[in-house]
Motif scaffolding. Structure first.
Motif, PDB file in Angstrom:
ATOM      1  N   LYS A 151     -38.066  47.471  22.036  1.00 54.00           N
ATOM      2  CA  LYS A 151     -36.702  47.366  22.464  1.00 54.00           C
ATOM      3  C   LYS A 151     -36.154  46.192  22.866  1.00 54.00           C
ATOM      4  N   LEU A 152     -37.076  45.198  23.534  1.00 56.74           N
ATOM      5  CA  LEU A 152     -36.794  44.084  23.832  1.00 56.74           C
ATOM      6  C   LEU A 152     -36.371  43.020  22.460  1.00 56.74           C
ATOM      7  N   GLU A 164     -25.134  37.986  17.775  1.00 55.87           N
ATOM      8  CA  GLU A 164     -24.073  37.636  18.324  1.00 55.87           C
ATOM      9  C   GLU A 164     -23.404  36.235  18.748  1.00 55.87           C
ATOM     10  N   GLU A 189     -41.579  49.451  24.900  1.00 58.87           N
ATOM     11  CA  GLU A 189     -40.633  48.352  25.423  1.00 58.87           C
ATOM     12  C   GLU A 189     -40.337  47.153  24.676  1.00 58.87           C
ATOM     13  N   LYS A 206     -35.504  44.147  19.562  1.00 60.53           N
ATOM     14  CA  LYS A 206     -34.133  44.477  19.016  1.00 60.53           C
ATOM     15  C   LYS A 206     -33.033  44.025  19.710  1.00 60.53           C
ATOM     16  N   GLN A 207     -33.048  43.992  21.122  1.00 55.87           N
ATOM     17  CA  GLN A 207     -32.048  43.503  21.920  1.00 55.87           C
ATOM     18  C   GLN A 207     -31.919  41.867  21.723  1.00 55.87           C
ATOM     19  N   ASN A 208     -33.137  41.220  21.593  1.00 53.12           N
ATOM     20  CA  ASN A 208     -32.938  39.816  21.429  1.00 53.12           C
ATOM     21  C   ASN A 208     -32.494  39.389  20.061  1.00 53.12           C
ATOM     22  N   GLN A 209     -32.728  40.348  18.865  1.00 50.35           N
ATOM     23  CA  GLN A 209     -32.282  40.251  17.637  1.00 50.35           C
ATOM     24  C   GLN A 209     -30.727  40.209  17.752  1.00 50.35           C
ATOM     25  N   ASN A 210     -30.154  41.311  18.414  1.00 53.59           N
ATOM     26  CA  ASN A 210     -28.541  41.364  18.684  1.00 53.59           C
ATOM     27  C   ASN A 210     -28.017  40.375  19.384  1.00 53.59           C
ATOM     28  N   LEU A 211     -28.754  39.722  20.128  1.00 55.21           N
ATOM     29  CA  LEU A 211     -28.203  38.538  21.016  1.00 55.21           C
ATOM     30  C   LEU A 211     -27.990  37.407  19.983  1.00 55.21           C
TER      31      LEU A 211
END
Length: 114
Positions: free
Chosen positions: A79-80, A90, A76, A82-87
């Motif tokens: 996953k979090l 962006e 988890e 990776k999501q933070n890096q994508n945000l």
């Protein structure tokens, strides 16, 4: 006390022997392994009130459950992350677009005033 006589020199002490290290080579290998070997239980880690333990089979740190909750597993967490890096990427792209638009508006505004 003579003026030009020999100076005071203390006796040199003999080097010390460590008795504990000498006992190790006298023990049998099985007893030595039992006494000083690498026998370990489950690795546990406590950080900020959160207790984690290492799962040997999967090779991941997992929440121990009794640490007050709020913890996440390593999967988890990844996953979090990776999501933070994508945000973040962006957000940087949107900042760049905003800067380009402001540059375009300022150039058009300066050309229109002349």
């Amino acid at each position: 006390m003579p003026l030009f006589g020999p100076k005071f020199t203390p006796k040199k002490t003999p080097p010390r022997r460590s008795s504990s290290l000498n006992n190790l080579n006298k023990l049998e290998s099985s007893i030595r392994e039992e006494e000083y070997g690498l026998q370990y239980d489950v690795a546990r880690l406590k950080l900020g009130g959160q207790e984690l333990k290492f799962d040997k089979e999967n090779g991941v740190w997992i929440s121990d459950g009794g640490g007050g909750g709020g913890g996440v597993s390593q999967r988890e967490f990844m996953k979090l992350r990776k999501q933070n890096q994508n945000l973040l990427e962006e957000n940087n792209l949107l900042k760049l677009k905003m800067e380009v638009l402001l540059d375009m508006v300022s150039k058009n505004g300066a050309n229109g005033c002349q």
